[in-house]
Design an enzyme around this catalytic site. Structure first.
Site: not given
Length: 379
Positions: A131, A135, A274
């Site tokens: 991540r 990002h 998820w």
């Protein structure tokens, strides 16, 4: 994870330069009767240190020198070049030019850290490290040519405090350990290499990667709002990703990284994983989207969905829209049906994501490298 990772989840070679005597020294040796300069030229630099530790420290000091130049001159626009030149000069003076094998050592150290997560989340730092890479790269604007991975500006406020980056201090702090051991690598190269490592060590596809990013300054930090907002829909996704230069197929391909990690209530406000295997790269994200019955969760948090069967999984509004928008759904189904197709597309689009904002001439190799994962190196 944060709301944008809500968009990815929990989720060379240089050349050795030999010292060349100055013009004054060459002339005085070949023509002893020629008058020397009033001020003697400086002596040759000392031989390269035998210890890589000392050598890396010298390179780190050069980078600090570049920063000092930025703050004590009025030439802010030239600061990046000055910092880069300072580092390269020191590398040349010490005879150290990092090659692929040096970056492989960095990769291996990152892999050790990812695997040493203890009780953190599901036992791996891989998703949060990925991540960070996403990002720090996904802020690119193709029209203004700003943002992207080149300057690693998430090191600075206010970008480090943007809502989309909540919780990424965990990953940045982990990477500081690697930076301390290999101070010659830029933050942009370190963070994106960490993303490559995370994907490959979690059973994902090979991600072509090459070094060349340089570190920037707070003035180059990007404004808030350049990363996806998980509460919004298809129009928002297209606005965010088209700005980077991606199309609908690539938007869906990147979204599959939500197979990894989980959301955190104290970061993005959302909560839960998820998939049932949040530390393994698979196409389960797409399969679950299409095969499970998703219902809106009744709770005091932001709007999110949960699977009706186990009520243990979650999907974000930006995930669910991949089954509602006709163009997005076509690719969601294609990737659900064929993991190899998704691996191929995912590898390509992630490699390009990690290079956003980096001028081509900065890369130290024309063709990206394929780094070996830990298991391959044991063979």
């Amino acid at each position: 994870m944060t709301t944008t990772m809500s968009f990815l989840r929990r989720t060379q070679p240089l050349r050795r330069v030999a010292f060349s005597p100055s013009l004054a020294q060459r002339v005085s040796r070949s023509h002893p009767n020629v008058r020397r300069f009033t001020t003697e030229p400086p002596p040759p630099p000392p031989p390269p240190p035998k210890s890589n530790t000392a050598l890396y420290a010298g390179i780190g000091a050069a980078a600090v020198g570049g920063l000092a130049l930025y703050f004590f001159t009025d030439f802010g626009k030239e600061a990046d070049t000055a910092a880069k030149s300072a580092v390269q000069t020191t590398k040349s003076a010490t005879g150290f030019v990092p090659g692929k094998e040096d970056y492989q050592k960095v990769y291996n150290r990152i892999a050790e850290i990812i695997d040493d997560a203890g009780d953190y989340d599901d036992g791996s730092y891989g998703p949060v490290v990925l991540r960070l890479a996403w990002h720090s790269s996904g802020t690119y604007d193709k029209d203004t040519k700003t943002g992207g991975s080149n300057y690693a500006t998430m090191r600075f406020e206010p970008e480090s405090n943007h809502g989309a980056n909540a919780g990424l201090n965990v990953a940045r702090n982990l990477m500081e350990k690697v930076k301390a051991e290999f101070p010659w690598i830029s933050y942009g190269d370190l963070w994106t290499l960490a993303g490559v490592c995370a994907i490959q060590e979690m059973a994902g596809p090979k991600i072509p990667w090459r070094p060349g990013r340089i570190d920037g300054f707070a003035a180059q930090a990007t404004p808030d709002g350049r990363l996806p907002d998980a509460k919004l829909g298809a129009d928002h996704l297209r606005t965010i990703f088209y700005r980077m230069g991606f199309n609908d197929r690539e938007i869906v391909a990147l979204s599959g990284a939500h197979a990894l990690g989980r959301c955190h209530r104290d970061r993005s406000g959302f909560d839960g994983p998820w998939t049932f295997s949040p530390t393994t790269v698979t196409n389960d994200f797409y399969k679950l989207l299409l095969e499970e019955k998703w219902i809106w969760r009744k709770w005091d948090g932001p709007k999110q969905l949960q699977d009706k069967t186990t009520q243990s999984l979650m999907m974000l509004p930006t995930d669910y829209v991949l089954t509602q928008d006709k163009s997005f759904k076509k690719w969601t189904k294609a990737y659900a049906d064929d993991q190899e197709l998704w691996f191929k597309d995912f590898s390509d689009v992630v490699s390009r994501l990690f290079e956003l904002g980096v001028p081509t001439q900065q890369f130290v190799t024309s063709e990206p490298w394929i780094m070996k994962n830990v298991d391959e190196q044991k063979k």
